[in-house]
Scaffold this motif. Structure first.
Motif, mmCIF file in Angstrom:
data_model
loop_
_atom_site.group_PDB
_atom_site.id
_atom_site.type_symbol
_atom_site.label_atom_id
_atom_site.label_comp_id
_atom_site.label_asym_id
_atom_site.label_seq_id
_atom_site.Cartn_x
_atom_site.Cartn_y
_atom_site.Cartn_z
ATOM 1 N N GLN A 101 0.847 -1.396 0.009
ATOM 2 C CA GLN A 101 -0.370 0.125 -0.017
ATOM 3 C C GLN A 101 0.788 1.433 0.089
ATOM 4 N N GLY A 102 0.446 2.326 -0.750
ATOM 5 C CA GLY A 102 1.278 3.663 -1.285
ATOM 6 C C GLY A 102 2.597 3.572 -1.693
ATOM 7 N N ALA A 103 2.724 2.729 -2.034
ATOM 8 C CA ALA A 103 3.642 2.257 -3.597
ATOM 9 C C ALA A 103 3.354 2.963 -4.624
ATOM 10 N N GLY A 104 1.573 2.742 -4.388
ATOM 11 C CA GLY A 104 2.348 3.984 -5.875
ATOM 12 C C GLY A 104 1.113 2.634 -6.709
ATOM 13 N N LYS A 105 0.715 1.912 -6.636
ATOM 14 C CA LYS A 105 -0.094 0.497 -8.010
ATOM 15 C C LYS A 105 -0.976 1.246 -8.653
ATOM 16 N N LYS A 149 -0.843 4.738 -15.350
ATOM 17 C CA LYS A 149 -0.177 5.439 -16.316
ATOM 18 C C LYS A 149 -0.066 4.235 -17.441
ATOM 19 N N GLN A 175 -10.442 5.542 -6.628
ATOM 20 C CA GLN A 175 -9.343 5.895 -7.661
ATOM 21 C C GLN A 175 -9.170 5.448 -8.753
ATOM 22 N N GLY A 232 6.950 11.170 -10.983
ATOM 23 C CA GLY A 232 5.310 12.124 -10.658
ATOM 24 C C GLY A 232 4.130 11.485 -10.519
ATOM 25 N N GLU A 233 3.439 12.356 -10.195
ATOM 26 C CA GLU A 233 2.394 11.904 -9.505
ATOM 27 C C GLU A 233 0.864 12.127 -10.742
#
Ligand code: GDP
Length: 297
Positions: free
Chosen positions: A110-114, A120, A148, A277-278
């Motif tokens: 969790q939080g890694a950016g999956k 992306k 999300q 980046g986000e």
């Protein structure tokens, strides 16, 4: 940007040797002492550093002479080639199944950016490879994850397959692949659940999804900011689940970069993409050679 401190130090070290018309064994030794310290300070795994230094020394001392380069330049070339090799050598591309759809499982803590990376990657596949991906919301435990992904889908104008949070992830994945076949999607990107730590529940759920979907690619998303923890996570996932590649996120941050340099050497698994980046277009295929040149200047 990642690697700034490392780049500065290594470039300073290499500068001293670059112009030399004659390089002694002692010169190489001194240079590698500094390189070693710089890599350790950048949080590169110490075993990886040890082997790297030994490999460079061996090649740099006994190397063949090339007319076009000064001895100093030749030593730098060796450092560059070994650093490239360390990060995987050739670029590792995302898999394509012989028979579509190509199934990609996105896994990670969790939080890694999956979830972000799933969006992306869908964007990248459409934009750069003209593909038609289907994103799948199979992270039913983190309350906001489905939403999300759906938001990302809307933003990108790309479909997201979801059955809410009351259906098992295995069932969601199964039905998603059926739908992808019917609607001729050539990639299925399954956003699986993450946990705060690697645990048995998570792994057995991922195992089940793997069993049912027979993925062509299992991409582990790890956060470069977490340094060697990220490398340990990669080792764990690879041993328990078997992964096919890594996405290293948050390389736009001021991470020292050690995880990106170590992960291939420690786990044997290549970095396939870098998160920069986000935003949805902030994903780049990972090129070891370009990255090495960026670090060494
Ligand atoms: P998940 O729990 O693994 O699905 O993580 P998320 O996709 O929700 O991402 C967690 C946070 O990291 C979010 O705020 C993302 O915007 C951020 N993030 C993801 N990838 C990157 C990246 O490459 N760079 C930066 N700066 N932030 C990122």
């Amino acid at each position: 940007m990642a690697f700034e401190g490392l780049a500065e130090r290594l470039q300073g070290t290499l500068k001293k040797i670059r112009g030399k018309g004659k390089v002694s064994e002692q010169d190489v030794k001194e240079m590698m002492r500094e390189v070693r310290l710089a890599l350790l300070e950048a949080d590169v795994n110490f075993k990886v550093v040890k082997k790297f230094v030994a490999d460079v020394k061996e090649r740099a001392v006994g190397q063949e002479v090339m007319d076009s380069l000064t001895p100093g330049q030749q030593v730098i070339k060796v450092v560059n080639e070994e650093l490239t090799k360390l990060m995987g050598g050739e670029q590792s591309k995302i898999a394509t199944a012989n028979k579509p759809p190509t199934v990609v499982m996105m896994v990670g803590l969790q939080g890694a950016g999956k979830t972000t990376t799933t969006g992306k990657l869908a964007h990248h596949l459409r934009k750069k490879h003209n593909r038609k991906p289907l994103m799948v919301a199979a992270d039913i435990y983190r309350p906001a994850a489905i939403k999300q992904l759906e938001t990302l889908g809307k933003q990108l104008d790309m479909p997201v397959f979801s059955l809410g949070d009351q259906v098992s992830p295995v069932e969601i994945a199964k039905q998603a692949i059926e739908k992808a076949k019917e609607e001729h999607h050539d990639y299925v990107l399954i956003d699986t659940a993450g946990r705060l730590h690697v645990d048995e529940n998570l792994m057995s759920e991922l195992d089940e999804i793997k069993e049912v979907t027979k993925p062509d690619e299992i991409l582990l998303v790890i956060d470069a900011m977490t340094g060697q923890d990220a490398v340990n996570v990669a080792e764990n996932f690879n041993e328990r689940l078997g992964i096919t590649g890594v996405v290293m996120t948050k390389l736009d941050g001021d991470t020292r970069g050690g995880a990106a340099i170590s992960v291939k050497a420690v786990t044997g698994m290549p970095i396939k993409f870098a998160g920069m980046g986000e935003k949805t277009d902030a994903l780049e295929p990972f090129h070891p050679e370009r990255m090495a040149s960026r670090i060494l200047g």
